[in-house]
Scaffold this active site. Structure first.
Site, PDB file in Angstrom:
ATOM      1  N   SER A   1      30.641  60.517 111.036  1.00  0.00           N
ATOM      2  CA  SER A   1      29.538  61.165 111.732  1.00  0.00           C
ATOM      3  C   SER A   1      28.912  60.132 112.666  1.00  0.00           C
ATOM      4  CB  SER A   1      28.521  61.665 110.700  1.00  0.00           C
ATOM      5  OG  SER A   1      27.458  62.279 111.354  1.00  0.00           O
TER       6      SER A   1
ATOM      7  N   HIS B   1      32.809  63.647 113.831  1.00  0.00           N
ATOM      8  CA  HIS B   1      31.753  64.628 113.589  1.00  0.00           C
ATOM      9  C   HIS B   1      30.567  64.299 114.507  1.00  0.00           C
ATOM     10  CE1 HIS B   1      29.505  67.404 110.905  1.00  0.00           C
ATOM     11  NE2 HIS B   1      28.482  66.596 111.144  1.00  0.00           N
TER      12      HIS B   1
ATOM     13  N   ASP C   1      26.819  65.349 115.714  1.00  0.00           N
ATOM     14  CA  ASP C   1      25.636  66.120 115.326  1.00  0.00           C
ATOM     15  C   ASP C   1      24.717  66.420 116.505  1.00  0.00           C
ATOM     16  OD1 ASP C   1      25.925  66.352 112.455  1.00  0.00           O
ATOM     17  OD2 ASP C   1      25.606  64.193 112.347  1.00  0.00           O
TER      18      ASP C   1
ATOM     19  N   GLY D   1      19.255  66.938 109.568  1.00  0.00           N
ATOM     20  CA  GLY D   1      18.220  66.276 110.372  1.00  0.00           C
ATOM     21  C   GLY D   1      18.445  64.772 110.519  1.00  0.00           C
ATOM     22  N   PHE D   2      18.896  64.154 109.454  1.00  0.00           N
ATOM     23  CA  PHE D   2      19.043  62.689 109.509  1.00  0.00           C
ATOM     24  C   PHE D   2      20.232  62.231 108.684  1.00  0.00           C
ATOM     25  CE2 PHE D   2      14.636  63.746 110.188  1.00  0.00           C
ATOM     26  CZ  PHE D   2      14.292  62.969 111.292  1.00  0.00           C
TER      27      PHE D   2
ATOM     28  N   GLY E   1      21.888  59.111 106.345  1.00  0.00           N
ATOM     29  CA  GLY E   1      21.324  58.122 105.429  1.00  0.00           C
ATOM     30  C   GLY E   1      20.531  58.705 104.273  1.00  0.00           C
TER      31      GLY E   1
ATOM     32  N   ASP F   1      29.130  67.653 104.164  1.00  0.00           N
ATOM     33  CA  ASP F   1      28.440  66.797 105.139  1.00  0.00           C
ATOM     34  C   ASP F   1      27.119  66.285 104.571  1.00  0.00           C
ATOM     35  OD1 ASP F   1      27.630  65.538 107.458  1.00  0.00           O
ATOM     36  OD2 ASP F   1      27.058  67.387 108.500  1.00  0.00           O
TER      37      ASP F   1
ATOM     38  N   GLY G   1      25.442  62.294 102.792  1.00  0.00           N
ATOM     39  CA  GLY G   1      25.314  61.481 101.573  1.00  0.00           C
ATOM     40  C   GLY G   1      26.621  61.143 100.879  1.00  0.00           C
TER      41      GLY G   1
ATOM     42  N   GLY H   1      28.846  59.579 107.335  1.00  0.00           N
ATOM     43  CA  GLY H   1      28.038  58.856 108.308  1.00  0.00           C
ATOM     44  C   GLY H   1      27.791  57.409 107.924  1.00  0.00           C
ATOM     45  N   SER H   2      26.666  57.173 107.267  1.00  0.00           N
ATOM     46  CA  SER H   2      26.240  55.799 106.943  1.00  0.00           C
ATOM     47  C   SER H   2      27.302  55.018 106.191  1.00  0.00           C
ATOM     48  CB  SER H   2      24.980  55.834 106.076  1.00  0.00           C
ATOM     49  OG  SER H   2      24.054  56.708 106.634  1.00  0.00           O
TER      50      SER H   2
HETATM   51  C1  DX5 Z   1      22.772  65.422 108.811  1.00  0.00           C
HETATM   52  C2  DX5 Z   1      24.035  65.339 109.622  1.00  0.00           C
HETATM   53  C3  DX5 Z   1      25.132  64.560 108.931  1.00  0.00           C
HETATM   54  C4  DX5 Z   1      24.794  63.099 108.778  1.00  0.00           C
HETATM   55  C5  DX5 Z   1      25.731  62.427 107.828  1.00  0.00           C
HETATM   56  O1  DX5 Z   1      21.887  66.279 109.438  1.00  0.00           O
HETATM   57  O2  DX5 Z   1      24.523  66.637 109.869  1.00  0.00           O
HETATM   58  O3  DX5 Z   1      26.351  64.723 109.635  1.00  0.00           O
HETATM   59  O4  DX5 Z   1      24.841  62.422 110.011  1.00  0.00           O
HETATM   60  O5  DX5 Z   1      25.317  61.105 107.605  1.00  0.00           O
HETATM   61  P1  DX5 Z   1      25.293  60.480 106.132  1.00  0.00           P
HETATM   62  O6  DX5 Z   1      26.731  60.422 105.667  1.00  0.00           O
HETATM   63  O7  DX5 Z   1      24.673  59.135 106.327  1.00  0.00           O
HETATM   64  O8  DX5 Z   1      24.488  61.378 105.263  1.00  0.00           O
HETATM   65 ZN    ZN Z   2      26.553  66.875 110.549  1.00  0.00          ZN
END
Ligand code: DX5
Ligand code: ZN
Length: 217
Positions: free
Chosen positions: A7, A32, A34, A142-143, A145, A175, A177, A197-198
């Site tokens: 992501s 991915h 966002d 939304g975020f 992490g 998607d 965590g 993502g993170s």
């Molecule tokens: C959340 C996003 C995810 C997010 C995943 O709103 O849709 O795609 O960026 O990042 P991590 O893996 O850090 O939760």
């Molecule tokens: Zn996403």
């Protein structure tokens, strides 16, 4: 075969090229992307212009995750970007779910329907035969992490059961965590596609772990 996609918002955007290189080196299946509008979710990311710029920097297929209200308004614009292979939108973001699915198909893209952690999977039952992917959110959108919400595991199991029983083709994507601890349990519950993502961008040891699960990919 399990699919893995980083992501991109979890990476440092001032190092976009390096991040894309890292993704390419890791032989990921998709990127991915966002899209957040500050209305459906609190955060704002970017729109088609930046997605197009990203697409010029990589050959990795782009999977666009729309977290915007009334996604129907933007399907055509995102579809016109070379490199976009799949567009997913939120069930909660529109009354026009069927119309939005049709519009994505009409524009020759794969279709994904996303559901928030608290949305029951049964709400999207009637659309399951017409989509290529169900994106199960395991954090509140939304975020990046955030911490994995484990009560979505039951939903993944139910979706998998329903898919197999009815011989449907949609892929179950998860998607939010995902990391060394949560990936194994998501896979055990039936996840087939992982959006990471993170953990992908910020944990130096993730490459080794993700390689080790390649056997199941
Ligand atoms: C959340 C996003 C995810 C997010 C995943 O709103 O849709 O795609 O960026 O990042 P991590 O893996 O850090 O939760
Ligand atoms: Zn996403």
């Amino acid at each position: 075969m399990i699919k893995i996609g980083p992501s991109i918002i979890a990476g440092d955007f001032s190092k976009l090229k390096e991040n894309l290189k890292k993704a390419e080196k890791s032989k990921v299946d998709f990127l991915h992307v966002d899209i957040m509008d500050g209305v459906f979710v609190k955060n704002i990311t970017f729109g088609p212009m930046i997605v197009e710029a990203i697409s010029k920097l990589t050959k990795i297929p782009l999977y666009v995750h729309l977290m915007i209200v009334e996604p129907l308004r933007y399907i055509k614009e995102f579809s016109e970007i070379k490199g976009v292979e799949l567009i997913s939108f939120h069930y909660e973001a529109t009354e026009k779910v069927s119309k939005t699915i049709k519009e994505i198909k009409k524009n020759n893209k794969k279709t994904g329907i996303a559901i928030n952690p608290e949305t029951p999977w049964e709400y999207i039952k009637k659309f399951l035969k017409s989509v290529d992917e169900v994106l199960v959110m395991s954090v509140h959108p939304g975020f990046s992490g955030q911490k994995f919400i484990s009560h979505v595991l039951g939903k993944i199991e139910k979706l998998k059961e329903y898919k197999l029983k009815n011989k449907l083709n949609f892929e179950i994507a998860v998607d939010g965590g995902l990391n060394k601890e949560t990936i194994p349990i998501a896979l055990k519950s039936g996840a087939e596609t992982l959006c990471i993502g993170s953990y992908f961008f910020k944990d130096k040891k993730s490459a080794n772990f993700l390689n080790s699960i390649k056997n199941v990919r």
